[in-house]
Design a protein around this motif. Structure first.
Motif, mmCIF file in Angstrom:
data_model
loop_
_atom_site.group_PDB
_atom_site.id
_atom_site.type_symbol
_atom_site.label_atom_id
_atom_site.label_comp_id
_atom_site.label_asym_id
_atom_site.label_seq_id
_atom_site.Cartn_x
_atom_site.Cartn_y
_atom_site.Cartn_z
ATOM 1 N N VAL A 135 -0.734 0.237 12.139
ATOM 2 C CA VAL A 135 -1.582 -0.686 11.394
ATOM 3 C C VAL A 135 -0.799 -1.969 11.088
ATOM 4 C CG1 VAL A 135 -1.055 0.386 9.142
ATOM 5 C CG2 VAL A 135 -3.115 -0.989 9.386
ATOM 6 N N VAL A 136 -1.412 -3.073 11.495
ATOM 7 C CA VAL A 136 -0.838 -4.380 11.174
ATOM 8 C C VAL A 136 -1.127 -4.660 9.709
ATOM 9 C CG1 VAL A 136 -1.607 -6.777 11.384
ATOM 10 C CG2 VAL A 136 -0.647 -5.633 13.350
ATOM 11 N N ARG A 137 -0.144 -5.226 9.016
ATOM 12 C CA ARG A 137 -0.347 -5.496 7.580
ATOM 13 C C ARG A 137 0.002 -6.939 7.232
ATOM 14 N NH1 ARG A 137 3.284 -3.550 5.040
ATOM 15 N NH2 ARG A 137 4.550 -2.419 6.552
ATOM 16 N N GLY A 138 -0.985 -7.589 6.636
ATOM 17 C CA GLY A 138 -0.758 -8.938 6.120
ATOM 18 C C GLY A 138 -0.487 -8.904 4.632
ATOM 19 N N SER A 139 -0.667 -7.724 4.032
ATOM 20 C CA SER A 139 -0.425 -7.578 2.590
ATOM 21 C C SER A 139 1.020 -7.176 2.335
ATOM 22 C CB SER A 139 -1.341 -6.502 1.987
ATOM 23 O OG SER A 139 -2.669 -6.890 2.115
ATOM 24 N N TYR A 193 0.721 -1.998 19.294
ATOM 25 C CA TYR A 193 -0.497 -1.171 19.263
ATOM 26 C C TYR A 193 -0.703 -0.450 20.601
ATOM 27 C CZ TYR A 193 -2.868 -2.482 14.872
ATOM 28 O OH TYR A 193 -3.227 -2.637 13.563
ATOM 29 N N LEU A 197 4.242 -11.293 9.653
ATOM 30 C CA LEU A 197 3.369 -10.119 9.623
ATOM 31 C C LEU A 197 4.235 -8.863 9.513
ATOM 32 C CD1 LEU A 197 0.236 -10.086 10.024
ATOM 33 C CD2 LEU A 197 0.658 -9.588 12.443
ATOM 34 N N GLN A 253 0.824 -1.205 0.000
ATOM 35 C CA GLN A 253 0.000 0.000 0.000
ATOM 36 C C GLN A 253 0.860 1.258 0.000
ATOM 37 O OE1 GLN A 253 -1.807 -2.132 3.234
ATOM 38 N NE2 GLN A 253 -3.790 -1.279 2.685
HETATM 39 C C1 FMN Z 1 -3.861 -10.221 10.531
HETATM 40 C C2 FMN Z 1 -4.257 -8.870 9.992
HETATM 41 C C3 FMN Z 1 -3.753 -8.439 8.762
HETATM 42 C C4 FMN Z 1 -4.108 -7.167 8.259
HETATM 43 N N1 FMN Z 1 -3.574 -6.741 7.078
HETATM 44 C C5 FMN Z 1 -3.825 -5.473 6.658
HETATM 45 C C6 FMN Z 1 -3.183 -4.960 5.496
HETATM 46 O O1 FMN Z 1 -2.400 -5.623 4.849
HETATM 47 N N2 FMN Z 1 -3.461 -3.689 5.150
HETATM 48 C C7 FMN Z 1 -4.338 -2.894 5.884
HETATM 49 O O2 FMN Z 1 -4.522 -1.735 5.533
HETATM 50 N N3 FMN Z 1 -4.933 -3.364 6.970
HETATM 51 C C8 FMN Z 1 -4.704 -4.624 7.384
HETATM 52 N N4 FMN Z 1 -5.303 -5.105 8.512
HETATM 53 C C9 FMN Z 1 -6.265 -4.244 9.226
HETATM 54 C C10 FMN Z 1 -5.591 -3.201 10.069
HETATM 55 O O3 FMN Z 1 -4.535 -3.718 10.832
HETATM 56 C C11 FMN Z 1 -6.585 -2.524 11.034
HETATM 57 O O4 FMN Z 1 -7.076 -3.462 11.922
HETATM 58 C C12 FMN Z 1 -7.726 -1.889 10.305
HETATM 59 O O5 FMN Z 1 -7.223 -1.048 9.313
HETATM 60 C C13 FMN Z 1 -8.623 -1.075 11.255
HETATM 61 O O6 FMN Z 1 -7.861 -0.100 11.881
HETATM 62 P P1 FMN Z 1 -8.528 1.215 12.520
HETATM 63 O O7 FMN Z 1 -9.535 0.720 13.503
HETATM 64 O O8 FMN Z 1 -7.365 1.904 13.185
HETATM 65 O O9 FMN Z 1 -9.108 1.960 11.387
HETATM 66 C C14 FMN Z 1 -4.990 -6.346 9.006
HETATM 67 C C15 FMN Z 1 -5.485 -6.785 10.242
HETATM 68 C C16 FMN Z 1 -5.132 -8.024 10.731
HETATM 69 C C17 FMN Z 1 -5.662 -8.450 12.089
#
Ligand code: FMN
Length: 94
Positions: A62-66, A51, A86, A14
């Protein structure tokens, strides 16, 4: 491992990743892990602590799995037993 340069953009797919102050890449040595399941579970606890710290300090996270596992693994010179679980971005709020 140390490598000079700005590789933030390569830790995710992203656009915001390149601008984040910090991008964490959680890697597990699967030879040392008691199981794959526990490696991922423990990683969840670690990212949750990040967090909590960010919340206490007014930072965004923000955690990212992508992410591209192969590309990032090559960038970090990971061994075959080392697996990226992760990623997590940390930055200042807008
Ligand atoms: C295992 C896992 C992987 C995630 N991967 C992504 C990701 O790759 N990109 C992203 O934007 N949000 C990802 N998220 C979601 C964000 O970490 C976050 O929870 C979501 O954007 C809501 O955040 P907010 O409440 O601060 O808006 C992932 C969440 C989890 C639990």
């Amino acid at each position: 491992m140390k490598k000079r340069g700005d590789y933030r953009a390569e830790t995710g797919v992203q656009d915001f990743v390149a601008d984040a102050a910090l991008n964490l890449v959680f890697v597990s040595d699967m030879d040392m892990a008691s199981s794959r399941q526990y490696a991922y579970t423990n990683c969840g606890f670690v990212s949750q602590n990040v967090y909590l710290y960010c919340a206490s300090e007014g930072l965004g996270s923000v955690v990212r799995g992508s992410f591209d596992k192969d590309k990032l693994g090559k960038l970090l010179n990971l061994k075959p037993n080392e697996e990226i679980l992760l990623t997590q971005s940390v930055s200042y709020p807008d």
